[in-house]
Design an enzyme around this catalytic site. Structure first.
Site, mmCIF file in Angstrom:
data_model
loop_
_atom_site.group_PDB
_atom_site.id
_atom_site.type_symbol
_atom_site.label_atom_id
_atom_site.label_comp_id
_atom_site.label_asym_id
_atom_site.label_seq_id
_atom_site.Cartn_x
_atom_site.Cartn_y
_atom_site.Cartn_z
ATOM 1 N N ASP A 156 32.527 -60.689 -10.135
ATOM 2 C CA ASP A 156 32.989 -62.026 -10.531
ATOM 3 C C ASP A 156 31.862 -63.035 -10.285
ATOM 4 O O ASP A 156 30.837 -62.714 -9.664
ATOM 5 C CB ASP A 156 34.225 -62.365 -9.683
ATOM 6 C CG ASP A 156 34.960 -63.625 -10.144
ATOM 7 O OD1 ASP A 156 34.767 -64.036 -11.306
ATOM 8 O OD2 ASP A 156 35.720 -64.194 -9.334
ATOM 9 N N GLU A 201 27.870 -65.857 -13.472
ATOM 10 C CA GLU A 201 27.269 -66.613 -14.608
ATOM 11 C C GLU A 201 25.859 -67.085 -14.310
ATOM 12 O O GLU A 201 25.099 -67.235 -15.273
ATOM 13 C CB GLU A 201 28.182 -67.786 -14.966
ATOM 14 C CG GLU A 201 29.501 -67.374 -15.580
ATOM 15 C CD GLU A 201 30.429 -66.664 -14.608
ATOM 16 O OE1 GLU A 201 30.359 -66.966 -13.411
ATOM 17 O OE2 GLU A 201 31.189 -65.796 -15.050
ATOM 18 N N ASP A 258 39.286 -66.968 -16.760
ATOM 19 C CA ASP A 258 40.475 -67.693 -16.307
ATOM 20 C C ASP A 258 41.225 -68.354 -17.452
ATOM 21 O O ASP A 258 41.067 -69.538 -17.729
ATOM 22 C CB ASP A 258 40.076 -68.751 -15.273
ATOM 23 C CG ASP A 258 39.445 -68.107 -14.050
ATOM 24 O OD1 ASP A 258 39.574 -66.875 -13.894
ATOM 25 O OD2 ASP A 258 38.821 -68.834 -13.260
HETATM 26 O O1 MIG Z 1 36.546 -69.428 -8.105
HETATM 27 O O2 MIG Z 1 38.161 -64.462 -6.828
HETATM 28 O O3 MIG Z 1 37.891 -65.434 -12.718
HETATM 29 O O4 MIG Z 1 39.829 -63.709 -11.721
HETATM 30 O O5 MIG Z 1 40.841 -64.270 -9.140
HETATM 31 C C1 MIG Z 1 37.492 -68.474 -8.545
HETATM 32 C C2 MIG Z 1 39.057 -65.475 -7.181
HETATM 33 C C3 MIG Z 1 36.965 -67.093 -8.318
HETATM 34 C C4 MIG Z 1 37.547 -66.353 -10.535
HETATM 35 C C5 MIG Z 1 37.997 -65.176 -11.342
HETATM 36 C C6 MIG Z 1 39.414 -64.831 -10.975
HETATM 37 C C7 MIG Z 1 39.502 -64.528 -9.499
HETATM 38 C C8 MIG Z 1 38.988 -65.745 -8.693
HETATM 39 N N1 MIG Z 1 37.625 -66.069 -9.109
#
Ligand code: MIG
Length: 753
Positions: free
Chosen positions: A387, A390, A458
């Site tokens: 995650d 980016e 999201d």
């Molecule tokens: O700032 O890990 O897209 O799927 O549950 C949010 C917490 C960070 C973004 C991801 C989401 C995940 C969440 N993450």
């Protein structure tokens, strides 16, 4: 501002397999990758390194060309490239001389300082599909897009950019098709006649080369085959990852994860995967476990395994600045983090607080990162969710002066996530030995299919997002990414029970079927919406498990040809205008034989378009003639899905997990047709790389209506099918006919009725 147009050719020369044309401003390097793939790289740094994160092939053919006073012509068996010399302009034609795509004669390629843009003629009826994870319509015409990987939480169906960059599109006009891949990792732009009086398309990047691959195959499917030949194909996913996946931000303790897992079994809702989101860690430190809430990870995962569940855990790139934390200490000591030009480590804030960011562009850093996964694999984790790559930092604005090796952030931002996924994949594949890891990433660039699945980030619990999700999956599919999921139910907000039901119905037909939701949202598990809805959702998930033999074969097809699992109708019905209409653009084929029409949760009827051929409503067997639009019932228990005449859909009985043996019967559902049809059936152990050594089971299943037979060709490969018996089920005939079961022998089997 230094503005330069690409001017006349000053010299033409051949250097090994390259044709090099020099102008006062730049050099154009032309190479033939295959008869249908020609690369044109217009560069002002001809001595620079020629690197690509996406492309894994070398040119196959030597370059040959003819030259006249006005033109240089490069011909292959599939493409003709005519290059006008003054000014230098490029035009691609079919071998028969039909125009595919050409520079706008006036503007061609030009520069404003480092910014490079290319202007291309727009054909009156031209349509565009692709660009990966982009909102908007299936047909990109009259829209414009930016590629700049972004943590787009709370995005709307209009937000651009999102998390991923796929600078690849397919153009369609008249009876022709072509593909165009701008392999440039800088922030890039694509405008399909949106902002220029419909005069041209324009595309370009903040810096770097106008470096593109032109694809001349004459079907969308073959363009995808070439594009995924060039940038790679996915490998077989672990079978368990195709089962139902339950996620949440977060199940806070090991006990909570176990409780949810056991509720699936209690309620007889099939499921394979539980997730741990960021709260399993100690202070969000990657590769740690929280001692209090996850005190004994191995014992915890053993219990999950005993219930036939796999566990996926999240990792973020940010490494907490904290002395004594292993990844921090090692990273600092070895200089593994992104820096400022003066050598200081860059600090950005994310979940753990102040963080450093691994330089995934370095092989030693990737190896270090990959090896650290033992903290997760030793207790038994087999799936790795990447995650925030980016890369995301709070407030999103990572300074341009941050360096990854010798490259500044703006040059490599769009590939950072891909390199993290690569490090994760390579590392976990090594650690897990012969087992297939499951890797999921949020940020990506062309070629990421080689390492990972993606999800669309999201989204929100609205019907608009439900439909958008279908388009995103389909668009990623025509950009090389077949293994895609969306957060079923919508990440932010709380879906109505009806929306949850509908979204699960669509989940059956989503390559990755994962239920996920934001922190503090209402619980989303299938039993949270009352008995009746539990019944509906259970039935959908059961249908998913029934379809796994079909779905697994569809994934196999992707590994061989790059054809995605979810196929916008623009792939097979490219020149049928209706498939691009807004009313129908969300429809797609799921594998070869099923057409899915997503419907919002508040509509109980739907307008659908069935392209040419005959179709049958999957649930009722009702027959429909294609090439027409229909208004059909779409009750919450039955979103419209149609089987194509001749569809061959191998199915199995309902099991609670892909680790269950099942009843050993492979049901082959065959939908009536007047024409013969064939399905490539593929099976292997679902879990290891033994298939690479020939331990798989593959055969053609052919339906021949004239002789009233279904024939299974003799088996290729050394794997013994887990199905000991085969039963043909004929549908769309006078009545459903179940033909007598036969033993699943490896020799040819002919089933007659
Ligand atoms: O700032 O890990 O897209 O799927 O549950 C949010 C917490 C960070 C973004 C991801 C989401 C995940 C969440 N993450």
């Amino acid at each position: 501002m230094d503005f330069k147009m690409l001017g006349p050719s000053q010299s033409v020369q051949q250097k090994s397999n390259k044709l090099i044309i020099k102008t006062a401003e730049a050099e154009a390097h032309i190479t033939i990758y295959s008869p249908s793939v020609i690369r044109v790289n217009i560069t002002r740094q001809p001595a620079g390194a020629d690197e690509s994160f996406a492309v894994i092939r070398e040119p196959l053919a030597q370059i040959a060309y003819e030259e006249t006073a006005e033109e240089i012509i490069v011909k292959t068996s599939a493409l003709t490239l005519r290059i006008s010399k003054s000014p230098l302009r490029f035009a691609f034609y079919t071998p028969g001389g039909e125009l595919l795509s050409k520079d706008d004669d006036r503007f061609g390629t030009n520069w404003q300082n480092s910014r490079v843009t290319n202007y291309r003629e727009l054909q009156a009826d031209e349509k565009f599909i692709g660009l990966g994870e982009k909102v908007g319509n299936l047909n990109r015409r009259a829209s414009s897009f930016t590629n700049w990987n972004t943590d787009a939480s709370d995005h709307t169906p209009k937000t651009d950019p999102l998390y991923e960059t796929f600078p690849f599109f397919i153009g369609i006009h008249g009876a022709v098709t072509y593909g165009f891949f701008l392999d440039n990792t800088h922030k890039s732009y694509f405008d399909f006649g949106a902002s220029c009086d419909d005069q041209f398309i324009w595309l370009g990047a903040e810096d770097g080369d106008l470096n593109y691959y032109f694809f001349g195959a004459q079907t969308v499917g073959r363009i995808l085959e070439d594009y995924t030949w060039l940038t790679g194909r996915m490998e077989m996913p672990p079978l368990w990852s195709l089962g139902y996946q339950q996620c949440r931000w977060s199940y806070m303790t090991a006990q909570e994860v176990l409780d949810v897992a056991s509720k699936f079994r209690e309620h007889n809702v099939p499921a394979d995967v539980m997730y741990c989101d960021i709260d399993y860690m100690e202070g969000f430190k990657i590769f740690t476990w929280n001692n209090e809430t996850f005190p004994d990870p191995k014992a915890f995962i053993d219990k999950l395994k005993a219930m036939n569940f796999k566990l996926v855990t999240i990792v973020d790139p940010g490494i907490k600045v904290e002395e004594g934390y292993q990844q921090y200490d090692e990273g600092v000591e070895r200089g593994y983090f992104a820096t400022y030009p003066n050598g200081e480590n860059y600090i950005g804030e994310v979940w753990p607080g102040r963080c450093h960011f691994p330089d995934f562009f370095r092989e030693d850093v990737r190896e270090w990162w990959g090896a650290a996964f033992t903290a997760l694999t030793e207790p038994g984790v087999e799936g790795f969710w990447n995650d925030m790559n980016e890369p995301a930092v709070w407030n999103q604005n990572m300074p341009w002066i941050v360096k990854f090796g010798d490259k500044f952030m703006p040059e490599v931002r769009n590939v950072y996530g891909m390199q993290m996924a690569r490090a994760t994949y390579d590392g976990t594949r090594k650690i897990l030995g012969n087992k297939r890891p499951f890797v999921l990433t949020r940020a990506a660039y062309s070629g990421t299919q080689r390492y990972s699945a993606v999800w669309t980030g999201d989204n929100t619990a609205t019907d608009e997002h439900l439909l958008l999700g279908a388009r995103l999956v389909n668009s990623l599919g025509v950009s090389g990414m077949a293994y895609v999921g969306v957060d079923i139910g919508g990440f932010s907000g709380n879906p109505t029970p009806e929306m949850m039901v509908r979204w699960n119905n669509l989940g059956i037909y989503t390559p990755m079927y994962r239920n996920h939701s934001i922190k503090d949202s209402d619980y989303r598990e299938p039993w949270q919406y009352g008995e009746e809805n539990l019944g509906l959702i259970r039935k959908f998930i059961e249908d998913r498990y029934r379809l796994l033999p079909y779905l697994y074969s569809a994934f196999y097809q992707t590994t061989q040809t790059g054809l995605p699992v979810c196929r916008t109708l623009a792939i097979d019905y490219t020149h049928d205008k209706a498939v691009y209409y807004e009313d129908y653009q969300n429809q797609f084929l799921f594998g070869d034989g099923l057409l899915v029409a997503p419907v919002i949760s508040t509509a109980l009827t739907a307008k659908v378009y069935l392209p040419c051929g005959d179709w049958y409503r999957l649930s009722t067997g009702e027959k429909f003639e294609g090439g027409k639009e229909y208004e059909v019932d779409a009750p919450l228990h039955d979103m419209p899905v149609f089987a194509k005449a001749g569809a061959i859909i191998p199915q199995q009985n309902v099991i609670q997990s892909t680790q269950d043996a099942g009843d050993g019967i492979l049901e082959i559902h065959v939908w009536n047709s007047t024409e013969p049809s064939t399905f490539v059936y593929y099976e292997d152990d679902g879990d290891t790389y033994n298939y690479e050594q020939g331990t798989y089971h593959k055969r053609n299943i052919t339906f021949t209506p004239a002789s009233k037979t279904v024939t299974l060709s003799s088996v290729e490969g050394g794997y013994t099918s887990k199905y000991t018996q085969i039963q043909v089920v004929l549908k769309g005939f006078e009545e459903v006919m179940k033909i007598d079961m036969v033993d699943n022998a490896n020799d040819e089997i002919v089933i007659e009725w």
